[in-house]
Design an enzyme around this catalytic site. Structure first.
Site: not given
Length: 339
Positions: A228, A236, A270
Site C-alpha cells: 500500500r 477506488e 499490507r
C-alpha cells in the site's frame, strides 16, 4: 600479481592450499574443505586464478547449468565485489553473503556456487542489520528490491502485489525450510518431467506466500508482498477516474524493478511503503499527475501537499472534475450502505 592476489595471499596464506578435513563428507565442497574450516579460501583462490587466467574452475558445471560465458560473468562480478569489500570476507558466512549479495537475482547461480564451495545456503546466512541510511525518510524501517512488476498485480491506483527474490539478502534468512524443500523437490520433479508432482509442490509453495517465477529463462523462488503506497489515496476502481489512476500506476511500474522503503503494515497486513522506480519517486509522480489525493490523515509530509496543490492548480487527472469525491469518504459511505 594483481591487487586481489596480494590480498588473498596476505589474508589466507597457507590456507590457500586445499585441505582435506574429517567429519561428514556431505558437508565437504569439491576441494575437500568444509564451510566451518577453510571452505571460504577455495573461493578466494579461484577468484585469484580467474583474475589471472579468466578461467572458471573445472567441475563448476556439475553444479550449475549455465554456460561458461555466464559463469565467467559471475566470477567477474565476484572479483569486483571482493575488491570492494571492506574488510574482505574471512569466514564461510561472510563469503556466502558476498555471493548472495553480488548475484542476488540469479538464484540458481547462488545455489550452485554455494554448493560447489560447501558454503552455507541462503536460509542459513544471518544478515547483519545495516545502519539506516540518512537519505531514508523518518519512520522507514528497512528497504528491499523487487523483481519486475506484473501489470496484473496492480490492484488499483495505490496498491499492488510484488515479488521479492529469496536470494535477496533481506529475504534469504527468512524462507521457511518447508518452502525451500518444496522448491528443490519441484525442480527435481520437473527434471524428471513429473509435472503433476511439480504442480502439487508449486501449490504448496504458493499457499505459503511464495512462487517460482521464470525470469529471463531462469526460475526464481520469490516471496509475494502486498504493498500500500504511503501518503496517497487514489480513487477506488469503481469511482470516477479510478481506472485511469490504476492505469497510471501500471504505466509507471510495469516490467520494472522497484526500490521499496518500508514503514510497517496496515490493518490489512499490507506493507506500507514508499516506491522508487528508475529514479522516480512513485507517489510524487502520481500526485503531480492528479492520479491520487494526498492522504494527510496518515502522512503529513509537506511536499505531498505541495504536489497535490500543483495538480489541482493545473486541473489535471481527477482534478479536471470540479468537485471530485474523496476516496476515504466514498469508502465510508459504502460501509454505511449508501451508494
Amino acid at each position: 600479481m594483481g591487487l586481489l592476489g596480494k590480498l588473498v595471499k596476505f589474508l589466507l596464506g597457507p590456507c590457500l592450499k586445499p585441505t582435506t578435513t574429517g567429519g561428514d563428507s556431505e558437508s565437504l565442497g569439491p576441494y575437500g574443505v568444509s564451510a566451518v574450516t577453510v571452505g571460504d579460501s577455495a573461493l578466494a583462490l579461484d577468484l585469484f586464478n580467474f583474475e589471472i587466467t579468466s578461467q572458471v574452475p573445472e567441475g563448476l558445471s556439475q553444479h550449475v547449468v549455465s554456460s561458461k560465458k555466464a559463469q565467467a560473468n559471475w566470477y567477474r562480478k565476484l572479483v569486483e565485489a571482493w575488491r570492494e569489500a571492506q574488510p574482505p570476507p574471512r569466514t564461510a558466512e561472510e563469503e556466502a553473503r558476498l555471493v548472495i549479495q553480488t548475484l542476488n537475482r540469479q538464484q540458481k547461480a547462488v545455489e550452485g556456487l554455494l554448493a560447489f564451495y560447501g558454503l552455507p545456503l541462503p536460509h542459513a546466512v544471518v544478515e547483519v542489520p545495516a545502519k539506516l541510511p540518512t537519505s531514508w525518510p523518518q519512520g522507514v524501517q528497512f528497504e528491499f528490491q523487487t523483481l519486475p512488476v506484473d501489470a496484473r498485480a496492480v490492484a488499483d491506483g495505490d496498491g499492488l502485489a510484488v515479488y521479492v527474490s529469496t536470494a535477496d539478502p533481506t529475504e534469504s534468512s527468512r524462507v521457511p525450510n518447508e518452502v525451500q524443500m518444496a522448491a528443490v523437490q519441484r525442480a527435481k520433479a520437473r527434471a524428471k518431467k513429473n509435472y503433476t508432482k511439480a504442480d502439487e509442490l508449486h501449490k504448496k509453495i504458493t499457499d505459503a506466500g511464495y512462487r517460482v517465477l521464470n525470469i529471463q529463462n531462469e526460475e526464481i523462488l520469490a516471496r509475494k508482498c502486498r504493498i500500500r503506497l504511503r501518503g496517497i489515496d487514489a480513487p477506488e476502481n469503481e469511482m470516477p477516474y479510478g481506472q485511469e489512476a490504476k492505469q497510471e500506476l501500471v504505466r509507471l511500474l510495469e516490467g520494472k524493478c522497484l526500490r521499496v522503503l518500508v514503514y510497517g503494515e496496515d490493518q490489512f497486513e499490507r506493507t506500507v511503503a514508499d516506491l522508487h522506480c528508475n529514479g522516480i519517486f512513485v507517489q510524487e509522480e502520481l500526485l503531480k499527475k492528479g492520479a491520487a489525493w494526498h492522504y494527510a490523515a496518515y502522512d503529513q509530509r509537506p511536499e505531498f501537499a505541495r504536489w497535490e496543490k500543483e495538480a489541482r492548480r493545473r486541473r489535471v487527472g481527477l482534478w479536471a472534475s470540479s468537485n471530485p469525491e474523496k476516496p476515504w469518504e466514498w469508502r465510508k459511505h459504502r460501509r454505511g450502505g449508501r451508494s
